[in-house]
Design an enzyme around this catalytic site. Structure first.
Site, PDB file in Angstrom:
ATOM      1  N   ARG A 133       2.612  -6.571   9.296  1.00 51.28           N
ATOM      2  CA  ARG A 133       1.901  -5.465   9.972  1.00 51.28           C
ATOM      3  C   ARG A 133       2.409  -5.302  11.402  1.00 51.28           C
ATOM      4  O   ARG A 133       2.524  -4.186  11.911  1.00 51.28           O
ATOM      5  CB  ARG A 133       0.399  -5.722   9.939  1.00 51.28           C
ATOM      6  CG  ARG A 133      -0.212  -5.512   8.551  1.00 51.28           C
ATOM      7  CD  ARG A 133      -1.598  -6.089   8.462  1.00 51.28           C
ATOM      8  NE  ARG A 133      -2.287  -5.741   7.224  1.00 51.28           N
ATOM      9  CZ  ARG A 133      -3.388  -6.359   6.792  1.00 51.28           C
ATOM     10  NH1 ARG A 133      -3.903  -7.357   7.483  1.00 51.28           N
ATOM     11  NH2 ARG A 133      -3.957  -5.993   5.660  1.00 51.28           N
ATOM     12  N   HIS A 152      -1.892  -5.437   1.525  1.00 49.56           N
ATOM     13  CA  HIS A 152      -3.115  -6.212   1.299  1.00 49.56           C
ATOM     14  C   HIS A 152      -2.714  -7.612   0.854  1.00 49.56           C
ATOM     15  O   HIS A 152      -1.775  -7.763   0.065  1.00 49.56           O
ATOM     16  CB  HIS A 152      -3.966  -5.566   0.191  1.00 49.56           C
ATOM     17  CG  HIS A 152      -5.007  -6.503  -0.355  1.00 49.56           C
ATOM     18  ND1 HIS A 152      -6.197  -6.734   0.281  1.00 49.56           N
ATOM     19  CD2 HIS A 152      -5.013  -7.313  -1.450  1.00 49.56           C
ATOM     20  CE1 HIS A 152      -6.900  -7.628  -0.406  1.00 49.56           C
ATOM     21  NE2 HIS A 152      -6.198  -7.996  -1.462  1.00 49.56           N
ATOM     22  N   PHE A 169     -15.965   4.647   7.204  1.00 45.96           N
ATOM     23  CA  PHE A 169     -14.576   4.952   6.865  1.00 45.96           C
ATOM     24  C   PHE A 169     -14.213   4.610   5.416  1.00 45.96           C
ATOM     25  O   PHE A 169     -13.049   4.671   5.039  1.00 45.96           O
ATOM     26  CB  PHE A 169     -13.618   4.246   7.841  1.00 45.96           C
ATOM     27  CG  PHE A 169     -13.823   2.743   7.949  1.00 45.96           C
ATOM     28  CD1 PHE A 169     -13.273   1.872   7.024  1.00 45.96           C
ATOM     29  CD2 PHE A 169     -14.572   2.217   8.988  1.00 45.96           C
ATOM     30  CE1 PHE A 169     -13.464   0.507   7.120  1.00 45.96           C
ATOM     31  CE2 PHE A 169     -14.766   0.842   9.101  1.00 45.96           C
ATOM     32  CZ  PHE A 169     -14.206  -0.016   8.157  1.00 45.96           C
ATOM     33  N   ASN A 229      -2.089   0.047   7.108  1.00 42.39           N
ATOM     34  CA  ASN A 229      -1.524  -1.228   7.552  1.00 42.39           C
ATOM     35  C   ASN A 229      -0.619  -1.901   6.514  1.00 42.39           C
ATOM     36  O   ASN A 229      -0.492  -3.128   6.466  1.00 42.39           O
ATOM     37  CB  ASN A 229      -2.634  -2.162   8.048  1.00 42.39           C
ATOM     38  CG  ASN A 229      -3.669  -2.423   6.974  1.00 42.39           C
ATOM     39  OD1 ASN A 229      -3.513  -1.984   5.841  1.00 42.39           O
ATOM     40  ND2 ASN A 229      -4.721  -3.142   7.322  1.00 42.39           N
ATOM     41  N   LYS A 242       0.821  -1.210   0.000  1.00 42.68           N
ATOM     42  CA  LYS A 242       0.000   0.000   0.000  1.00 42.68           C
ATOM     43  C   LYS A 242       0.867   1.277   0.000  1.00 42.68           C
ATOM     44  O   LYS A 242       2.077   1.206   0.232  1.00 42.68           O
ATOM     45  CB  LYS A 242      -0.927  -0.046   1.215  1.00 42.68           C
ATOM     46  CG  LYS A 242      -1.928  -1.220   1.154  1.00 42.68           C
ATOM     47  CD  LYS A 242      -2.822  -1.241   2.378  1.00 42.68           C
ATOM     48  CE  LYS A 242      -3.872  -2.334   2.281  1.00 42.68           C
ATOM     49  NZ  LYS A 242      -4.792  -2.314   3.438  1.00 42.68           N
TER      50      LYS A 242
HETATM   51  P1  GDP Z   1      -7.864  -7.054   5.299  1.00 42.31           P
HETATM   52  O1  GDP Z   1      -8.345  -8.159   4.385  1.00 42.31           O
HETATM   53  O2  GDP Z   1      -7.027  -7.578   6.445  1.00 42.31           O
HETATM   54  O3  GDP Z   1      -7.151  -5.942   4.564  1.00 42.31           O
HETATM   55  O4  GDP Z   1      -9.158  -6.418   6.002  1.00 42.31           O
HETATM   56  P2  GDP Z   1     -10.548  -5.801   5.441  1.00 42.31           P
HETATM   57  O5  GDP Z   1     -10.907  -6.369   4.105  1.00 42.31           O
HETATM   58  O6  GDP Z   1     -11.542  -5.930   6.556  1.00 42.31           O
HETATM   59  O7  GDP Z   1     -10.234  -4.240   5.309  1.00 42.31           O
HETATM   60  C1  GDP Z   1      -9.617  -3.731   4.153  1.00 42.31           C
HETATM   61  C2  GDP Z   1      -8.779  -2.540   4.528  1.00 42.31           C
HETATM   62  O8  GDP Z   1      -9.609  -1.459   4.951  1.00 42.31           O
HETATM   63  C3  GDP Z   1      -7.829  -2.762   5.709  1.00 42.31           C
HETATM   64  O9  GDP Z   1      -6.649  -3.434   5.335  1.00 42.31           O
HETATM   65  C4  GDP Z   1      -7.563  -1.320   6.163  1.00 42.31           C
HETATM   66  O10 GDP Z   1      -6.587  -0.673   5.336  1.00 42.31           O
HETATM   67  C5  GDP Z   1      -8.917  -0.663   5.912  1.00 42.31           C
HETATM   68  N1  GDP Z   1      -9.722  -0.646   7.147  1.00 42.31           N
HETATM   69  C6  GDP Z   1     -10.273  -1.704   7.794  1.00 42.31           C
HETATM   70  N2  GDP Z   1     -10.924  -1.310   8.907  1.00 42.31           N
HETATM   71  C7  GDP Z   1     -10.770   0.045   8.964  1.00 42.31           C
HETATM   72  C8  GDP Z   1     -11.231   1.066   9.884  1.00 42.31           C
HETATM   73  O11 GDP Z   1     -11.899   0.797  10.893  1.00 42.31           O
HETATM   74  N3  GDP Z   1     -10.866   2.355   9.592  1.00 42.31           N
HETATM   75  C9  GDP Z   1     -10.140   2.685   8.489  1.00 42.31           C
HETATM   76  N4  GDP Z   1      -9.848   3.986   8.267  1.00 42.31           N
HETATM   77  N5  GDP Z   1      -9.702   1.765   7.605  1.00 42.31           N
HETATM   78  C10 GDP Z   1     -10.011   0.461   7.845  1.00 42.31           C
END
Ligand code: GDP
Length: 134
Positions: A105, A118, A60, A115, A12
């Site tokens: 991470r 991906h 968000f 973070n 990222k």
């Molecule tokens: P991943 O598969 O571990 O990346 O998790 P997700 O698919 O749930 O979320 C995708 C991405 O969205 C995450 O890697 C974060 O960059 C972002 N994200 C997830 N939760 C939050 C949140 O609560 N706030 C913000 N600003 N970004 C979030």
């Protein structure tokens, strides 16, 4: 069971800015994954709306789009035995504060939003993401 799986890794914009490209690719190579394709680009809003469709209704969501379009990313297609599970473990929990200290991470991030990386979360999504990004 020995099962080769393809998946997508995106380094990222924060990882790119912090010059972590080499270190992060090295972690995947040392783990034993093969790199199938690699490129750098700045992602469009359109592709992010597809990629993060499961988060579209979250408050968000715009923050994710702003973050992910804030600079170039590196997109890497990889393959490896039990690839998805192993690669997700290497990435660590979505919330970096809770990520294993040995994970990517856990090593290079502190928050849930920026973070660093991906990784596809299922074989099916790995296939869709391969087509989406390459
Ligand atoms: P991943 O598969 O571990 O990346 O998790 P997700 O698919 O749930 O979320 C995708 C991405 O969205 C995450 O890697 C974060 O960059 C972002 N994200 C997830 N939760 C939050 C949140 O609560 N706030 C913000 N600003 N970004 C979030």
């Amino acid at each position: 069971m020995r099962n080769k799986e393809k998946f997508i890794v995106i380094l990222k914009p924060d990882g790119f800015r912090r010059k972590l490209i080499g270190k992060i690719i090295n972690r995947f190579e040392e783990k034993g994954f093969d790199i199938l394709d690699i490129k750098t680009e700045t992602l469009s809003v359109k592709i992010l709306e597809e990629h993060y469709v499961h988060l579209k209704e979250k408050v968000f969501f715009q923050d994710i789009v702003d973050y992910m379009t804030s600079g170039p990313v590196v997109i890497i297609a990889m393959e490896g035995l039990n690839g998805i599970e192993a690669a997700r473990m290497l990435a660590g929990s979505t919330n970096s504060a809770q990520a294993d200290p040995g994970s990517i991470r856990g090593t290079w991030a502190l928050t849930i939003d920026e973070n660093v990386i991906h990784v596809s979360d299922s074989v099916e999504n790995g296939e869709h993401e391969y087509i989406r990004f390459f």
